[in-house]
Design a protein around this motif. Structure first.
Motif, PDB file in Angstrom:
ATOM      1  N   ASP A   1       2.456  15.477  -7.697  1.00  0.00           N
ATOM      2  CA  ASP A   1       3.174  13.781  -8.551  1.00  0.00           C
ATOM      3  C   ASP A   1       4.391  13.703  -8.709  1.00  0.00           C
ATOM      4  O   ASP A   1       4.426  12.174  -8.601  1.00  0.00           O
ATOM      5  CB  ASP A   1       4.017  15.222  -9.884  1.00  0.00           C
ATOM      6  CG  ASP A   1       1.561  15.162 -10.938  1.00  0.00           C
ATOM      7  OD1 ASP A   1       1.112  14.289 -10.025  1.00  0.00           O
ATOM      8  OD2 ASP A   1       1.404  16.123 -11.478  1.00  0.00           O
ATOM      9  N   GLY A   2       4.812  14.506  -7.843  1.00  0.00           N
ATOM     10  CA  GLY A   2       6.428  14.030  -7.391  1.00  0.00           C
ATOM     11  C   GLY A   2       6.098  12.967  -6.707  1.00  0.00           C
ATOM     12  O   GLY A   2       7.411  11.986  -6.340  1.00  0.00           O
ATOM     13  N   ILE A   3       5.507  12.944  -5.673  1.00  0.00           N
ATOM     14  CA  ILE A   3       5.345  11.516  -4.649  1.00  0.00           C
ATOM     15  C   ILE A   3       4.990   9.749  -5.650  1.00  0.00           C
ATOM     16  O   ILE A   3       5.520   9.034  -5.508  1.00  0.00           O
ATOM     17  CB  ILE A   3       4.186  11.706  -3.939  1.00  0.00           C
ATOM     18  CG1 ILE A   3       4.188  13.243  -2.640  1.00  0.00           C
ATOM     19  CG2 ILE A   3       3.999  10.596  -2.652  1.00  0.00           C
ATOM     20  CD1 ILE A   3       5.711  13.189  -2.228  1.00  0.00           C
ATOM     21  N   TRP A   4       4.185  10.562  -6.256  1.00  0.00           N
ATOM     22  CA  TRP A   4       4.015   8.771  -7.274  1.00  0.00           C
ATOM     23  C   TRP A   4       4.870   8.880  -7.637  1.00  0.00           C
ATOM     24  O   TRP A   4       5.166   7.714  -8.314  1.00  0.00           O
ATOM     25  CB  TRP A   4       2.150   9.419  -7.489  1.00  0.00           C
ATOM     26  CG  TRP A   4       1.297   9.600  -7.025  1.00  0.00           C
ATOM     27  CD1 TRP A   4       0.700  11.051  -6.325  1.00  0.00           C
ATOM     28  CD2 TRP A   4       0.665   8.575  -6.363  1.00  0.00           C
ATOM     29  NE1 TRP A   4       0.247  11.162  -5.112  1.00  0.00           N
ATOM     30  CE2 TRP A   4      -0.012   9.816  -5.044  1.00  0.00           C
ATOM     31  CE3 TRP A   4       1.075   8.002  -5.510  1.00  0.00           C
ATOM     32  CZ2 TRP A   4      -0.805   9.286  -4.346  1.00  0.00           C
ATOM     33  CZ3 TRP A   4      -0.199   7.654  -4.232  1.00  0.00           C
ATOM     34  CH2 TRP A   4      -0.995   8.017  -3.699  1.00  0.00           C
ATOM     35  N   ASN A   5       5.642   9.918  -8.374  1.00  0.00           N
ATOM     36  CA  ASN A   5       6.643   9.315  -9.338  1.00  0.00           C
ATOM     37  C   ASN A   5       7.376   8.479  -8.715  1.00  0.00           C
ATOM     38  O   ASN A   5       8.270   7.757  -9.365  1.00  0.00           O
ATOM     39  CB  ASN A   5       7.526  10.757 -10.095  1.00  0.00           C
ATOM     40  CG  ASN A   5       8.968  10.551 -11.067  1.00  0.00           C
ATOM     41  OD1 ASN A   5       8.874   9.464 -12.208  1.00  0.00           O
ATOM     42  ND2 ASN A   5       9.489  11.501 -10.655  1.00  0.00           N
ATOM     43  N   LEU A   6       7.931   8.814  -6.955  1.00  0.00           N
ATOM     44  CA  LEU A   6       9.290   8.320  -6.436  1.00  0.00           C
ATOM     45  C   LEU A   6       8.546   6.658  -6.053  1.00  0.00           C
ATOM     46  O   LEU A   6       9.148   6.100  -6.382  1.00  0.00           O
ATOM     47  CB  LEU A   6       9.290   9.010  -5.154  1.00  0.00           C
ATOM     48  CG  LEU A   6       9.954  10.247  -5.237  1.00  0.00           C
ATOM     49  CD1 LEU A   6       9.456  10.294  -3.722  1.00  0.00           C
ATOM     50  CD2 LEU A   6      11.617   9.367  -5.741  1.00  0.00           C
ATOM     51  N   PHE A   7       7.139   6.848  -6.030  1.00  0.00           N
ATOM     52  CA  PHE A   7       6.406   5.326  -5.498  1.00  0.00           C
ATOM     53  C   PHE A   7       6.641   4.542  -7.023  1.00  0.00           C
ATOM     54  O   PHE A   7       7.413   3.437  -6.986  1.00  0.00           O
ATOM     55  CB  PHE A   7       4.969   5.750  -5.585  1.00  0.00           C
ATOM     56  CG  PHE A   7       4.940   6.489  -3.746  1.00  0.00           C
ATOM     57  CD1 PHE A   7       5.446   5.086  -3.355  1.00  0.00           C
ATOM     58  CD2 PHE A   7       4.089   6.794  -3.626  1.00  0.00           C
ATOM     59  CE1 PHE A   7       5.006   5.249  -2.105  1.00  0.00           C
ATOM     60  CE2 PHE A   7       3.229   6.795  -2.580  1.00  0.00           C
ATOM     61  CZ  PHE A   7       3.925   6.110  -0.971  1.00  0.00           C
ATOM     62  N   SER A   8       6.995   5.218  -7.762  1.00  0.00           N
ATOM     63  CA  SER A   8       7.211   4.256  -9.468  1.00  0.00           C
ATOM     64  C   SER A   8       7.738   4.098  -9.472  1.00  0.00           C
ATOM     65  O   SER A   8       8.093   2.772 -10.221  1.00  0.00           O
ATOM     66  CB  SER A   8       6.292   5.008 -10.225  1.00  0.00           C
ATOM     67  OG  SER A   8       7.277   6.013 -10.902  1.00  0.00           O
ATOM     68  N   GLN A   9       9.157   4.462  -9.214  1.00  0.00           N
ATOM     69  CA  GLN A   9      10.459   4.003  -8.949  1.00  0.00           C
ATOM     70  C   GLN A   9      10.552   3.310  -8.001  1.00  0.00           C
ATOM     71  O   GLN A   9      11.939   2.201  -7.781  1.00  0.00           O
ATOM     72  CB  GLN A   9      11.603   4.782  -8.978  1.00  0.00           C
ATOM     73  CG  GLN A   9      11.450   5.998 -10.336  1.00  0.00           C
ATOM     74  CD  GLN A   9      12.119   7.714  -9.717  1.00  0.00           C
ATOM     75  OE1 GLN A   9      13.509   7.500  -9.669  1.00  0.00           O
ATOM     76  NE2 GLN A   9      11.499   8.860 -10.055  1.00  0.00           N
ATOM     77  N   ILE A  10      10.474   2.919  -6.929  1.00  0.00           N
ATOM     78  CA  ILE A  10       9.986   2.193  -6.061  1.00  0.00           C
ATOM     79  C   ILE A  10       9.871   0.681  -5.336  1.00  0.00           C
ATOM     80  O   ILE A  10      10.508  -0.264  -5.371  1.00  0.00           O
ATOM     81  CB  ILE A  10       9.422   2.665  -4.299  1.00  0.00           C
ATOM     82  CG1 ILE A  10      10.332   3.687  -3.669  1.00  0.00           C
ATOM     83  CG2 ILE A  10       9.999   1.563  -3.495  1.00  0.00           C
ATOM     84  CD1 ILE A  10       9.811   4.062  -2.538  1.00  0.00           C
TER      85      ILE A  10
ATOM     86  N   SER B   1       1.187  -1.325   0.055  1.00  0.00           N
ATOM     87  CA  SER B   1      -0.201   0.275   0.090  1.00  0.00           C
ATOM     88  C   SER B   1       0.500   1.195   0.189  1.00  0.00           C
ATOM     89  O   SER B   1       1.728   1.431   0.628  1.00  0.00           O
ATOM     90  CB  SER B   1      -1.070   0.018   1.006  1.00  0.00           C
ATOM     91  OG  SER B   1      -1.840  -0.981   0.818  1.00  0.00           O
ATOM     92  N   CYS B   2       1.144   1.690  -1.552  1.00  0.00           N
ATOM     93  CA  CYS B   2       1.518   3.741  -0.691  1.00  0.00           C
ATOM     94  C   CYS B   2       0.611   4.465  -0.831  1.00  0.00           C
ATOM     95  O   CYS B   2       0.059   4.812  -1.649  1.00  0.00           O
ATOM     96  CB  CYS B   2       2.187   3.701  -2.118  1.00  0.00           C
ATOM     97  SG  CYS B   2       3.297   2.325  -3.231  1.00  0.00           S
ATOM     98  N   LEU B   3       0.672   5.116  -0.035  1.00  0.00           N
ATOM     99  CA  LEU B   3       0.168   6.418   0.467  1.00  0.00           C
ATOM    100  C   LEU B   3       0.913   7.614   0.352  1.00  0.00           C
ATOM    101  O   LEU B   3       1.724   7.442   0.698  1.00  0.00           O
ATOM    102  CB  LEU B   3      -0.774   5.917   2.120  1.00  0.00           C
ATOM    103  CG  LEU B   3      -1.719   5.159   1.791  1.00  0.00           C
ATOM    104  CD1 LEU B   3      -0.691   3.536   2.928  1.00  0.00           C
ATOM    105  CD2 LEU B   3      -2.462   5.531   3.083  1.00  0.00           C
ATOM    106  N   GLY B   4      -0.246   8.521  -0.161  1.00  0.00           N
ATOM    107  CA  GLY B   4       0.351   9.446  -0.414  1.00  0.00           C
ATOM    108  C   GLY B   4      -0.650  10.652  -0.691  1.00  0.00           C
ATOM    109  O   GLY B   4      -2.198  10.759  -1.191  1.00  0.00           O
ATOM    110  N   ASP B   5      -0.103  12.216  -0.854  1.00  0.00           N
ATOM    111  CA  ASP B   5      -1.407  12.684  -1.712  1.00  0.00           C
ATOM    112  C   ASP B   5      -1.124  12.820  -2.944  1.00  0.00           C
ATOM    113  O   ASP B   5      -0.634  12.275  -3.924  1.00  0.00           O
ATOM    114  CB  ASP B   5      -0.777  15.081  -0.849  1.00  0.00           C
ATOM    115  CG  ASP B   5       0.757  14.940  -1.202  1.00  0.00           C
ATOM    116  OD1 ASP B   5       1.352  15.125  -1.596  1.00  0.00           O
ATOM    117  OD2 ASP B   5       1.073  15.852  -0.259  1.00  0.00           O
ATOM    118  N   GLY B   6      -1.613  14.239  -3.456  1.00  0.00           N
ATOM    119  CA  GLY B   6      -1.739  13.857  -4.784  1.00  0.00           C
ATOM    120  C   GLY B   6      -0.737  14.996  -5.712  1.00  0.00           C
ATOM    121  O   GLY B   6      -0.999  14.943  -7.047  1.00  0.00           O
TER     122      GLY B   6
END
Length: 364
Positions: free
Chosen positions: A219-228, A212-217
């Motif tokens: 874009d930089g957060i979701w970009n990091l998740f995509s690399q993890i 489960s990857c939780l974050g606000d809206g």
């Protein structure tokens, strides 16, 4: 301790106490008129005249050697003399002027407050003066332990914080971003402008088949998740509380907002969009775009809530506030090259990795 040793110790202690009392009385008789004054006087006398000699005896006896070049250390039992061979035997780092436990006392204190305040508090707590500059240098050269979870990581939340950098006097303050992730709602990791290092650090943990990857809206957060982790391993969840905050920022009819909130709580994004789509206000138009952009990250929150699963990124937001309590203390400005170590220091403090109990168990 044998009864014989106990009796000898009692006899020696009485004699030592009488000598120390006379010495303390000669230095400051007024100090001995209160219990607090007696406490301070006894500690001072022990640190100056007794505990260093006992410490040196322990060092020599335990290490079994006197050989090597001598050096002096500030310790919690006073100033110790230790040789290079003894230091090697007893796991004392080279070129340090503080004993290992004295270092931990300084790191624990400065991990939660300014170096100036840490200097005063360490002096008050231990009776040993370690200057603020020495404490700062200790932080910058220290190899901080990094958190390693024994359990599989099933949940992570990620967000960014800001740190104020030192600028030339008269120039406007400069704020730079750092990123922090909280694993399993408890382990805190933070890096300053080193996203690749942050990603690598997380990937060193054992990640569950679905995380489960939780974050606000952002874009930089979701970009990091995509690399993890790859897409099939991530279950991305838009933080519920940010979502509701965005919704109520639209304004307008309270009934419509409550209905839209209920639809989103049930994961019905299409119905929430339908409620807002007829509104031509810019805030409503932006919110509809926001929902469409993140629709795949909006689950049935009500179902998750019933199962006791996390629906918000509050853990990492709390961590950033905790980090901020150290790096954003009044008037704090940081040299950019020092920020990475300061973040490691604060994370080690928050993760409980500077406690003597942890350090002793990790060495054994």
């Amino acid at each position: 301790m044998t009864p014989e040793d106990q009796q000898k110790l009692e006899e020696y202690s009485q004699g030592i106490a009488a000598i120390l009392y006379r010495n303390a009385e000669a230095k400051n008789v007024e100090q001995l008129k209160t219990l607090e004054g007696i406490e301070l006087a006894v500690r001072e006398q022990l640190l100056e005249n007794v505990s260093p000699k006992i410490g040196n005896f322990f060092v020599e006896t335990s290490s079994g050697t006197k050989a090597g070049k001598e050096r002096h250390l500030k310790s919690c039992i006073g100033d110790l003399t230790i040789t290079s061979n003894q230091a090697k035997q007893l796991q004392v780092r080279a070129r340090t002027r503080l004993s290992p436990h004295m270092e931990k006392c300084c790191l624990l204190t400065s991990g939660n407050e300014s170096y100036e305040r840490a200097m005063k508090n360490v002096k008050e707590l231990t009776g040993i003066l370690v200057s603020h500059s020495t404490q700062q240098r200790l932080v910058q050269r220290y190899n901080f332990p990094q958190v390693a979870l024994a359990e599989t990581v099933e949940e992570m939340s990620l967000d960014g914080g800001k740190v104020r950098l030192r600028t030339v006097k008269g120039e406007k303050s400069e704020w730079k971003d750092y990123k922090s992730v909280t694993l399993q709602g408890k382990a805190v990791i933070a890096y300053f402008q080193e996203n690749s290092a942050l990603i690598e650090r997380i990937q060193q943990q054992e990640l569950a088949e679905i995380v489960s990857c939780l974050g606000d809206g952002h874009d930089g957060i979701w970009n990091l998740f995509s690399q993890i982790a790859p897409r099939e391993q991530r279950f991305e969840i838009l933080d519920w509380y940010h979502l509701v905050e965005h919704l109520h920022g639209v304004g307008g009819s309270i009934r419509r907002l409550k209905n839209a909130e209920q639809f989103l709580w049930d994961g019905d994004v299409d119905s929430a969009i339908a409620l807002c789509e007829g509104c031509k206000f810019k805030r409503a138009v932006n919110f509809v775009s926001y929902l469409r952009k993140h629709c795949l990250r909006i689950p049935e929150y009500s179902y998750f809530h019933r199962l006791g699963l996390t629906i918000g990124s509050g853990a990492v937001e709390s961590s950033i506030k905790q980090i901020g309590r150290r790096i954003k203390i009044s008037g704090a400005q940081w040299n950019q090259k020092n920020v990475a170590q300061v973040l490691k220091h604060r994370c080690a403090y928050l993760n409980g990795l500077l406690d003597s109990e942890y350090l002793y168990s990790s060495q054994n």
